[in-house]
Design a protein around this motif. Structure first.
Motif, PDB file in Angstrom:
ATOM      1  N   THR A 137       0.822  -1.208   0.000  1.00 27.18           N
ATOM      2  CA  THR A 137       0.000   0.000   0.000  1.00 27.18           C
ATOM      3  C   THR A 137       0.857   1.260   0.000  1.00 27.18           C
ATOM      4  OG1 THR A 137      -0.193  -0.126   2.405  1.00 27.18           O
ATOM      5  CG2 THR A 137      -1.965  -1.111   1.097  1.00 27.18           C
ATOM      6  N   SER A 138       1.949   1.261   0.761  1.00 25.34           N
ATOM      7  CA  SER A 138       2.798   2.455   0.764  1.00 25.34           C
ATOM      8  C   SER A 138       3.514   2.629  -0.572  1.00 25.34           C
ATOM      9  CB  SER A 138       3.805   2.386   1.911  1.00 25.34           C
ATOM     10  OG  SER A 138       4.705   1.322   1.706  1.00 25.34           O
ATOM     11  N   ARG A 139       3.875   1.533  -1.210  1.00 31.13           N
ATOM     12  CA  ARG A 139       4.512   1.630  -2.527  1.00 31.13           C
ATOM     13  C   ARG A 139       3.523   2.169  -3.562  1.00 31.13           C
ATOM     14  NH1 ARG A 139       8.974  -1.164  -4.279  1.00 31.13           N
ATOM     15  NH2 ARG A 139      10.297  -1.880  -2.609  1.00 31.13           N
ATOM     16  N   ARG A 142       0.895   4.044  -2.907  1.00 29.30           N
ATOM     17  CA  ARG A 142       0.660   5.438  -2.556  1.00 29.30           C
ATOM     18  C   ARG A 142       1.804   6.327  -3.077  1.00 29.30           C
ATOM     19  NH1 ARG A 142       0.565   5.227   3.005  1.00 29.30           N
ATOM     20  NH2 ARG A 142      -1.317   3.978   2.799  1.00 29.30           N
ATOM     21  N   LEU A 143       3.055   5.877  -2.921  1.00 27.89           N
ATOM     22  CA  LEU A 143       4.191   6.623  -3.435  1.00 27.89           C
ATOM     23  C   LEU A 143       4.163   6.699  -4.955  1.00 27.89           C
ATOM     24  CD1 LEU A 143       6.879   8.062  -2.761  1.00 27.89           C
ATOM     25  CD2 LEU A 143       7.985   5.843  -3.092  1.00 27.89           C
ATOM     26  N   TYR A 184       1.503   6.710  -6.944  1.00 26.76           N
ATOM     27  CA  TYR A 184       0.497   7.693  -7.380  1.00 26.76           C
ATOM     28  C   TYR A 184       0.871   9.105  -6.956  1.00 26.76           C
ATOM     29  CZ  TYR A 184      -2.584   4.066  -9.024  1.00 26.76           C
ATOM     30  OH  TYR A 184      -3.122   3.027  -9.728  1.00 26.76           O
ATOM     31  N   TRP A 185       1.607   9.244  -5.845  1.00 28.84           N
ATOM     32  CA  TRP A 185       2.003  10.563  -5.366  1.00 28.84           C
ATOM     33  C   TRP A 185       3.055  11.168  -6.295  1.00 28.84           C
ATOM     34  CZ3 TRP A 185       6.241  11.756  -1.518  1.00 28.84           C
ATOM     35  CH2 TRP A 185       6.204  13.100  -1.145  1.00 28.84           C
ATOM     36  N   LEU A 186       4.045  10.357  -6.704  1.00 29.89           N
ATOM     37  CA  LEU A 186       5.114  10.855  -7.577  1.00 29.89           C
ATOM     38  C   LEU A 186       4.740  10.797  -9.047  1.00 29.89           C
ATOM     39  CD1 LEU A 186       8.230   9.244  -5.869  1.00 29.89           C
ATOM     40  CD2 LEU A 186       7.410  11.602  -5.683  1.00 29.89           C
ATOM     41  N   GLY A 187       3.822   9.929  -9.395  1.00 26.99           N
ATOM     42  CA  GLY A 187       3.424   9.818 -10.790  1.00 26.99           C
ATOM     43  C   GLY A 187       4.428   9.071 -11.631  1.00 26.99           C
TER      44      GLY A 187
END
Length: 78
Positions: free
Chosen positions: A67-69, A71-72, A74-77
C-alpha cells in the motif's frame, strides 16, 4: 475437387509481396528509430548540464508494504 494452379500461384504471389512489404516497413521503422534515438542516453552530462536524478541510499519509506509503494507511485506519478 479441382485444384486451380493459377489461384494458388496468385495466393503465393500475394503472400510473398505481403511479406516483402512487411519486412520493408519494419526495416524502415527500425532505421527511423535508430536515427531518432540518442547514441548514449546515460552518458555523463558536459557543459552547463547537470544530472537531475541522484539516488539517495538513506531514503527509506516508513514501511515497505504494498500500500505504501502504491501510494508513493500515485504521489510521484512514476
Amino acid at each position: 475437387m479441382i485444384i486451380s494452379v493459377r489461384k494458388w500461384l496468385d495466393r503465393l504471389k500475394f503472400i510473398a509481396v505481403f511479406l516483402i512489404c512487411t519486412y520493408a516497413v519494419v526495416q524502415i521503422f527500425n532505421t527511423v528509430t535508430d536515427w531518432i534515438a540518442p547514441v548514449d542516453k546515460y552518458r555523463i552530462p558536459h557543459g552547463r548540464a547537470v544530472k537531475v536524478f541522484q539516488s539517495d541510499p538513506d531514503l527509506q519509506l516508513e514501511s515497505d508494504s504494498i500500500t505504501s509503494r502504491i501510494r508513493l507511485f500515485y504521489w510521484l506519478g512514476e
